[in-house]
Design a protein around this motif. Structure first.
Motif, mmCIF file in Angstrom:
data_model
loop_
_atom_site.group_PDB
_atom_site.id
_atom_site.type_symbol
_atom_site.label_atom_id
_atom_site.label_comp_id
_atom_site.label_asym_id
_atom_site.label_seq_id
_atom_site.Cartn_x
_atom_site.Cartn_y
_atom_site.Cartn_z
ATOM 1 N N THR A 170 3.411 -3.449 3.687
ATOM 2 C CA THR A 170 3.184 -4.797 3.184
ATOM 3 C C THR A 170 2.008 -5.448 3.913
ATOM 4 O O THR A 170 1.550 -4.964 4.958
ATOM 5 N N LEU A 171 1.556 -6.566 3.375
ATOM 6 C CA LEU A 171 0.476 -7.307 4.021
ATOM 7 C C LEU A 171 0.880 -7.748 5.418
ATOM 8 O O LEU A 171 0.082 -7.678 6.360
ATOM 9 N N ASP A 172 2.134 -8.175 5.580
ATOM 10 C CA ASP A 172 2.589 -8.632 6.894
ATOM 11 C C ASP A 172 2.561 -7.495 7.913
ATOM 12 O O ASP A 172 2.159 -7.686 9.062
ATOM 13 N N GLU A 173 2.985 -6.308 7.514
ATOM 14 C CA GLU A 173 2.950 -5.147 8.408
ATOM 15 C C GLU A 173 1.515 -4.791 8.764
ATOM 16 O O GLU A 173 1.201 -4.458 9.918
ATOM 17 N N PHE A 174 0.629 -4.862 7.791
ATOM 18 C CA PHE A 174 -0.798 -4.586 7.997
ATOM 19 C C PHE A 174 -1.389 -5.585 8.983
ATOM 20 O O PHE A 174 -2.125 -5.227 9.905
ATOM 21 N N MET A 175 -1.029 -6.876 8.805
ATOM 22 C CA MET A 175 -1.519 -7.923 9.698
ATOM 23 C C MET A 175 -0.974 -7.737 11.107
ATOM 24 O O MET A 175 -1.694 -7.928 12.090
ATOM 25 N N ASN A 176 0.307 -7.364 11.228
ATOM 26 C CA ASN A 176 0.889 -7.138 12.550
ATOM 27 C C ASN A 176 0.119 -6.069 13.310
ATOM 28 O O ASN A 176 -0.142 -6.202 14.509
ATOM 29 N N TYR A 177 -0.216 -5.003 12.612
ATOM 30 C CA TYR A 177 -0.948 -3.912 13.263
ATOM 31 C C TYR A 177 -2.327 -4.384 13.727
ATOM 32 O O TYR A 177 -2.706 -4.193 14.887
ATOM 33 N N TYR A 178 -3.079 -5.019 12.822
ATOM 34 C CA TYR A 178 -4.453 -5.393 13.168
ATOM 35 C C TYR A 178 -4.532 -6.572 14.119
ATOM 36 O O TYR A 178 -5.552 -6.755 14.796
ATOM 37 N N PHE B 176 -0.935 8.338 8.032
ATOM 38 C CA PHE B 176 -1.786 7.150 8.133
ATOM 39 C C PHE B 176 -0.968 5.881 7.891
ATOM 40 O O PHE B 176 -1.004 4.928 8.674
ATOM 41 N N LEU B 177 -0.178 5.872 6.821
ATOM 42 C CA LEU B 177 0.619 4.694 6.503
ATOM 43 C C LEU B 177 1.683 4.419 7.557
ATOM 44 O O LEU B 177 2.055 3.265 7.786
ATOM 45 N N ASP B 178 2.167 5.466 8.201
ATOM 46 C CA ASP B 178 3.211 5.300 9.210
ATOM 47 C C ASP B 178 2.725 4.466 10.393
ATOM 48 O O ASP B 178 3.524 3.869 11.109
ATOM 49 N N ASN B 179 1.404 4.413 10.622
ATOM 50 C CA ASN B 179 0.853 3.563 11.679
ATOM 51 C C ASN B 179 1.223 2.094 11.465
ATOM 52 O O ASN B 179 1.376 1.331 12.411
ATOM 53 N N PHE B 180 1.325 1.703 10.197
ATOM 54 C CA PHE B 180 1.540 0.304 9.852
ATOM 55 C C PHE B 180 2.985 -0.014 9.521
ATOM 56 O O PHE B 180 3.342 -1.177 9.389
ATOM 57 N N ASP B 181 3.809 1.015 9.352
ATOM 58 C CA ASP B 181 5.142 0.815 8.802
ATOM 59 C C ASP B 181 5.986 -0.084 9.690
ATOM 60 O O ASP B 181 5.852 -0.103 10.905
ATOM 61 N N ILE C 207 0.861 -1.179 0.000
ATOM 62 C CA ILE C 207 0.000 0.000 0.000
ATOM 63 C C ILE C 207 0.899 1.230 0.000
ATOM 64 O O ILE C 207 1.800 1.347 0.831
ATOM 65 N N THR C 208 0.649 2.142 -0.934
ATOM 66 C CA THR C 208 1.410 3.381 -1.022
ATOM 67 C C THR C 208 0.456 4.572 -0.947
ATOM 68 O O THR C 208 -0.768 4.400 -0.934
ATOM 69 N N VAL C 209 1.023 5.766 -0.904
ATOM 70 C CA VAL C 209 0.218 6.988 -0.906
ATOM 71 C C VAL C 209 -0.707 7.015 -2.120
ATOM 72 O O VAL C 209 -1.886 7.361 -2.014
ATOM 73 N N ASP C 210 -0.185 6.633 -3.280
ATOM 74 C CA ASP C 210 -1.004 6.648 -4.495
ATOM 75 C C ASP C 210 -2.193 5.698 -4.392
ATOM 76 O O ASP C 210 -3.279 5.983 -4.908
ATOM 77 N N ASP C 211 -1.996 4.558 -3.725
ATOM 78 C CA ASP C 211 -3.097 3.610 -3.544
ATOM 79 C C ASP C 211 -4.230 4.213 -2.722
ATOM 80 O O ASP C 211 -5.407 3.865 -2.917
ATOM 81 N N LEU C 212 -3.891 5.104 -1.782
ATOM 82 C CA LEU C 212 -4.889 5.627 -0.856
ATOM 83 C C LEU C 212 -5.818 6.659 -1.492
ATOM 84 O O LEU C 212 -6.916 6.894 -0.987
ATOM 85 N N ARG C 213 -5.392 7.257 -2.590
ATOM 86 C CA ARG C 213 -6.222 8.292 -3.214
ATOM 87 C C ARG C 213 -7.559 7.693 -3.654
ATOM 88 O O ARG C 213 -7.603 6.717 -4.382
ATOM 89 N N GLY C 214 -8.639 8.299 -3.173
ATOM 90 C CA GLY C 214 -9.963 7.822 -3.532
ATOM 91 C C GLY C 214 -10.471 6.687 -2.666
ATOM 92 O O GLY C 214 -11.628 6.268 -2.799
#
Length: 212
Positions: A181-189, A161-166, A130-137
């Motif tokens: 990455t998906l792994d970072e996203f999963m770690n957060y949630y 926002f992305l820094d929460n998951f970094d 997930i990048t900044v460009d992905d978040l648009r919209g």
């Protein structure tokens, strides 16, 4: 975003309560991290990264013990040795960062599916990050108070926002565009899910937050 201050506060209180009853060393370490909220495990990883002078993404026992102390975790030396042996699966005297975090994060069962759905919705390009460009919209920055008062641009809201998951190891934002990455996203949630009483409520919360 799912993972509000209220959920973090509930998590901290529940972790403190369970910490008084738990004797398993890994669970005690996990709970001590969760008393700091959903980013607690990530914070411990960041402390270990600072100690990893040679950047080999592993720690020996003295570095592990120092990292626990630097992060302010109350672990006796003999308990730390038991923990280290648990994480040192091949017995080579070092622990691997990635295996450590995967073992430490709270287990997820069915909620894992909805977290993956949220990730894939945010990953508009489908390239696995997930990048900044992905978040648009997809993520609306215009409701953020710092955007509304003119302090931040839309991109600054996205990057925060992305820094929460970094990842605690490689802070992408220091060197280029943030990537989660998906792994970072999963770690957060996995941390967020620890504050939720039931799988059903967690799934509902995620579906509402990300309009799945």
């Amino acid at each position: 975003m799912a993972g509000t201050a209220r959920h973090d506060q509930e998590m901290k209180m529940e972790a403190k309560r369970r910490l008084k009853e738990t004797v398993d060393p890994v669970e005690r370490l996990r709970l001590q991290c969760l008393t700091r909220g959903s980013a607690g495990i990530k914070g411990l990883g960041r402390t270990f990264r600072i100690l990893d002078d040679n950047r080999n993404r592993s720690l020996d026992f003295s570095e592990f013990l120092r990292g626990l102390n630097d992060f302010g975790l109350l672990v006796e030396k003999n308990e730390a040795q038991t923990l280290f042996q648990t994480f040192d699966r091949d017995g080579n005297g070092t622990i691997d960062f990635d295996e450590f975090l995967v073992t430490l994060r709270p287990p997820m069962s069915k909620p894992q599916e909805v977290v993956m759905q949220a990730f894939h919705k945010l990953d508009k390009s489908g390239d696995g990050v997930i990048t900044v460009d992905d978040l648009r919209g997809v993520y609306n920055a215009k409701f953020h108070p710092k955007y509304q008062n003119g302090e931040w641009t839309e991109d600054q809201v996205f990057r925060t926002f992305l820094d929460n998951f970094d990842s605690p190891y490689d802070k992408d934002g220091n060197f280029g565009p943030l990537k989660v990455t998906l792994d970072e996203f999963m770690n957060y949630y996995s941390g967020v899910s620890a504050s939720i009483d039931t799988d059903v409520y967690f799934i509902v919360m995620m579906r509402n937050a990300w309009k799945l």
